[in-house]
Design a protein around this motif. Structure first.
Motif, PDB file in Angstrom:
ATOM      1  N   ILE A   1      33.279  48.040  47.205  1.00  0.00           N
ATOM      2  CA  ILE A   1      34.049  48.536  46.066  1.00  0.00           C
ATOM      3  C   ILE A   1      35.320  47.706  45.889  1.00  0.00           C
ATOM      4  CG2 ILE A   1      35.472  50.468  45.266  1.00  0.00           C
ATOM      5  CD1 ILE A   1      33.379  52.288  46.673  1.00  0.00           C
ATOM      6  N   GLN A   2      36.003  47.433  47.002  1.00  0.00           N
ATOM      7  CA  GLN A   2      37.232  46.639  46.950  1.00  0.00           C
ATOM      8  C   GLN A   2      36.943  45.225  46.442  1.00  0.00           C
ATOM      9  OE1 GLN A   2      40.642  47.320  47.914  1.00  0.00           O
ATOM     10  NE2 GLN A   2      39.978  49.437  47.648  1.00  0.00           N
ATOM     11  N   GLU A   3      35.830  44.660  46.870  1.00  0.00           N
ATOM     12  CA  GLU A   3      35.457  43.321  46.399  1.00  0.00           C
ATOM     13  C   GLU A   3      35.277  43.329  44.882  1.00  0.00           C
ATOM     14  OE1 GLU A   3      32.149  39.854  47.394  1.00  0.00           O
ATOM     15  OE2 GLU A   3      31.619  41.950  47.686  1.00  0.00           O
ATOM     16  N   PHE A   4      34.544  44.331  44.387  1.00  0.00           N
ATOM     17  CA  PHE A   4      34.329  44.451  42.939  1.00  0.00           C
ATOM     18  C   PHE A   4      35.657  44.630  42.211  1.00  0.00           C
ATOM     19  CE2 PHE A   4      33.837  47.206  39.224  1.00  0.00           C
ATOM     20  CZ  PHE A   4      32.897  46.507  38.476  1.00  0.00           C
ATOM     21  N   ALA A   5      36.498  45.522  42.721  1.00  0.00           N
ATOM     22  CA  ALA A   5      37.773  45.810  42.074  1.00  0.00           C
ATOM     23  C   ALA A   5      38.678  44.583  42.061  1.00  0.00           C
ATOM     24  CB  ALA A   5      38.461  46.977  42.782  1.00  0.00           C
ATOM     25  N   ARG A   6      38.729  43.839  43.157  1.00  0.00           N
ATOM     26  CA  ARG A   6      39.604  42.658  43.233  1.00  0.00           C
ATOM     27  C   ARG A   6      39.183  41.594  42.224  1.00  0.00           C
ATOM     28  NH1 ARG A   6      39.513  39.826  48.012  1.00  0.00           N
ATOM     29  NH2 ARG A   6      41.603  39.037  47.732  1.00  0.00           N
ATOM     30  N   GLU A   7      37.874  41.506  41.954  1.00  0.00           N
ATOM     31  CA  GLU A   7      37.383  40.530  40.982  1.00  0.00           C
ATOM     32  C   GLU A   7      37.857  40.859  39.567  1.00  0.00           C
ATOM     33  OE1 GLU A   7      33.172  40.567  41.411  1.00  0.00           O
ATOM     34  OE2 GLU A   7      33.168  39.405  43.274  1.00  0.00           O
ATOM     35  N   HIS A   8      38.053  42.171  39.282  1.00  0.00           N
ATOM     36  CA  HIS A   8      38.389  42.590  37.926  1.00  0.00           C
ATOM     37  C   HIS A   8      39.878  42.875  37.716  1.00  0.00           C
ATOM     38  CE1 HIS A   8      34.026  43.201  37.978  1.00  0.00           C
ATOM     39  NE2 HIS A   8      34.088  43.119  36.663  1.00  0.00           N
ATOM     40  N   VAL A   9      40.559  43.306  38.785  1.00  0.00           N
ATOM     41  CA  VAL A   9      41.936  43.767  38.613  1.00  0.00           C
ATOM     42  C   VAL A   9      42.873  42.649  38.157  1.00  0.00           C
ATOM     43  CG1 VAL A   9      42.717  43.376  41.001  1.00  0.00           C
ATOM     44  CG2 VAL A   9      43.692  45.259  39.658  1.00  0.00           C
TER      45      VAL A   9
ATOM     46  N   LEU B   1      40.991  50.812  34.732  1.00  0.00           N
ATOM     47  CA  LEU B   1      41.713  49.586  34.384  1.00  0.00           C
ATOM     48  C   LEU B   1      41.944  49.495  32.880  1.00  0.00           C
ATOM     49  CD1 LEU B   1      39.989  47.042  36.798  1.00  0.00           C
ATOM     50  CD2 LEU B   1      42.391  47.729  36.847  1.00  0.00           C
ATOM     51  N   ASP B   2      40.960  49.911  32.096  1.00  0.00           N
ATOM     52  CA  ASP B   2      41.129  49.908  30.645  1.00  0.00           C
ATOM     53  C   ASP B   2      42.283  50.829  30.233  1.00  0.00           C
ATOM     54  OD1 ASP B   2      39.151  48.076  30.007  1.00  0.00           O
ATOM     55  OD2 ASP B   2      37.581  49.591  29.852  1.00  0.00           O
ATOM     56  N   LYS B   3      42.329  52.013  30.846  1.00  0.00           N
ATOM     57  CA  LYS B   3      43.407  52.963  30.540  1.00  0.00           C
ATOM     58  C   LYS B   3      44.752  52.395  30.970  1.00  0.00           C
ATOM     59  CE  LYS B   3      40.495  57.095  30.948  1.00  0.00           C
ATOM     60  NZ  LYS B   3      40.179  58.304  31.779  1.00  0.00           N
ATOM     61  N   TRP B   4      44.765  51.714  32.108  1.00  0.00           N
ATOM     62  CA  TRP B   4      46.021  51.109  32.593  1.00  0.00           C
ATOM     63  C   TRP B   4      46.540  50.098  31.582  1.00  0.00           C
ATOM     64  CZ3 TRP B   4      48.371  46.569  33.660  1.00  0.00           C
ATOM     65  CH2 TRP B   4      49.502  46.601  34.494  1.00  0.00           C
ATOM     66  N   GLU B   5      45.619  49.299  31.025  1.00  0.00           N
ATOM     67  CA  GLU B   5      46.035  48.280  30.056  1.00  0.00           C
ATOM     68  C   GLU B   5      46.498  48.931  28.749  1.00  0.00           C
ATOM     69  OE1 GLU B   5      44.464  43.922  29.112  1.00  0.00           O
ATOM     70  OE2 GLU B   5      43.048  45.469  28.540  1.00  0.00           O
TER      71      GLU B   5
ATOM     72  N   ARG C   1      48.024  45.615  44.388  1.00  0.00           N
ATOM     73  CA  ARG C   1      47.808  46.170  45.730  1.00  0.00           C
ATOM     74  C   ARG C   1      47.807  47.698  45.691  1.00  0.00           C
ATOM     75  NH1 ARG C   1      51.997  44.242  48.101  1.00  0.00           N
ATOM     76  NH2 ARG C   1      51.069  42.221  48.580  1.00  0.00           N
ATOM     77  N   MET C   2      48.731  48.276  44.945  1.00  0.00           N
ATOM     78  CA  MET C   2      48.805  49.729  44.841  1.00  0.00           C
ATOM     79  C   MET C   2      47.548  50.300  44.190  1.00  0.00           C
ATOM     80  SD  MET C   2      51.517  50.539  46.389  1.00  0.00           S
ATOM     81  CE  MET C   2      51.553  52.286  45.953  1.00  0.00           C
ATOM     82  N   PHE C   3      47.033  49.592  43.183  1.00  0.00           N
ATOM     83  CA  PHE C   3      45.799  50.045  42.529  1.00  0.00           C
ATOM     84  C   PHE C   3      44.630  50.042  43.517  1.00  0.00           C
ATOM     85  CE2 PHE C   3      41.787  49.042  40.418  1.00  0.00           C
ATOM     86  CZ  PHE C   3      41.688  50.102  39.534  1.00  0.00           C
ATOM     87  N   LEU C   4      44.518  48.978  44.304  1.00  0.00           N
ATOM     88  CA  LEU C   4      43.416  48.885  45.272  1.00  0.00           C
ATOM     89  C   LEU C   4      43.518  49.982  46.329  1.00  0.00           C
ATOM     90  CD1 LEU C   4      43.290  44.995  45.680  1.00  0.00           C
ATOM     91  CD2 LEU C   4      41.649  46.425  44.464  1.00  0.00           C
TER      92      LEU C   4
END
Length: 224
Positions: free
Chosen positions: A164-172, A215-219, A183-186
């Motif tokens: 999950i972290q790998e996927f998230a890091r690729e997109h964040v 992430l969409d909501k964050w943006e 980092r806080m998001f992860l």
């Protein structure tokens, strides 16, 4: 200091392919690197992995001179594994002259790095036991002693969270430019109860969907 070398796409030269050399070649065959083997005799087991996932080139040739290294370009690591300790020493010396990482099968003290005994969990987590080349035997004994206990502590949920972290890091990076905020998001994903419930149900597609939506909501919030 223990490091995990990224050998993907690297050229590895193994000079000598007896029993000990074959062991190291087999461990390298899962690293997505190109392995060039030069040896007069080749352990039969190596032909079983030739032509599989890792490119392996076998050159049958008598080795008499360490300058054989000069015949190959863009070599990342040289393994000296002939049955002649004096020749191995000369191979290591030549590799060092050329600024190439080197490993001697019969003289750990002259090598640039040491092999460790690995506890492998789901091909995702590797825990290394090292004696800095002083006693490979004790590394293996200690690994065998603690392996079951480690695997009882680290389970599937941990390996799933790594994915999950790998996927998230690729997109964040596309959404959050500030490193501290990334980092806080992860970290928040590990504490997100809904995500962890989906992980427990092995619903990884839903997890990825939730990450992208978050992430969409964050943006959107940032743009207001």
């Amino acid at each position: 200091m223990i490091v995990d070398l990224n050998l993907k796409g690297r050229n590895i030269l193994v000079i000598g392919a007896g029993m000990e050399g074959a062991k190291r070649i087999k461990s390298l065959s899962n690293q997505d690197c190109k392995i060039i083997i030069v040896s007069e005799t080749v352990n039969e087991s190596l032909y079983e992995i030739e032509g599989k996932n890792t490119p392996i080139i076998i050159i049958r040739r008598k080795i008499e001179d360490p300058n054989i290294i000069d015949e190959f370009s863009d070599i990342f690591i040289v393994f000296a594994s002939t049955n002649d300790p004096f020749l191995n020493k000369k191979i290591i010396a030549r590799a060092k002259e050329k600024g190439i990482l080197s490993y001697s099968m019969d003289d750990a003290s002259s090598s640039d790095f040491f092999f460790t005994s690995i506890i492998n969990i789901d091909e995702t987590i590797q825990i290394a036991i090292s004696t800095s080349g002083k006693s490979p035997l004790m590394s293996k004994i200690i690994r065998d002693r603690i392996e079951n206990a480690i695997k009882n502590i680290i389970g599937k949920k941990d390996t799933d969270n790594i994915k999950i972290q790998e996927f998230a890091r690729e997109h964040v990076r596309n959404y959050i430019k500030n490193q501290h905020e990334r980092r806080m998001f992860l970290y928040s994903l590990v504490d997100d109860q809904e995500i962890q419930e989906l992980v427990a149900k092995n619903n990884m597609n839903k997890v990825k969907e939730r990450i992208i939506n978050t992430l969409d909501k964050w943006e959107d919030n940032k743009g207001r």
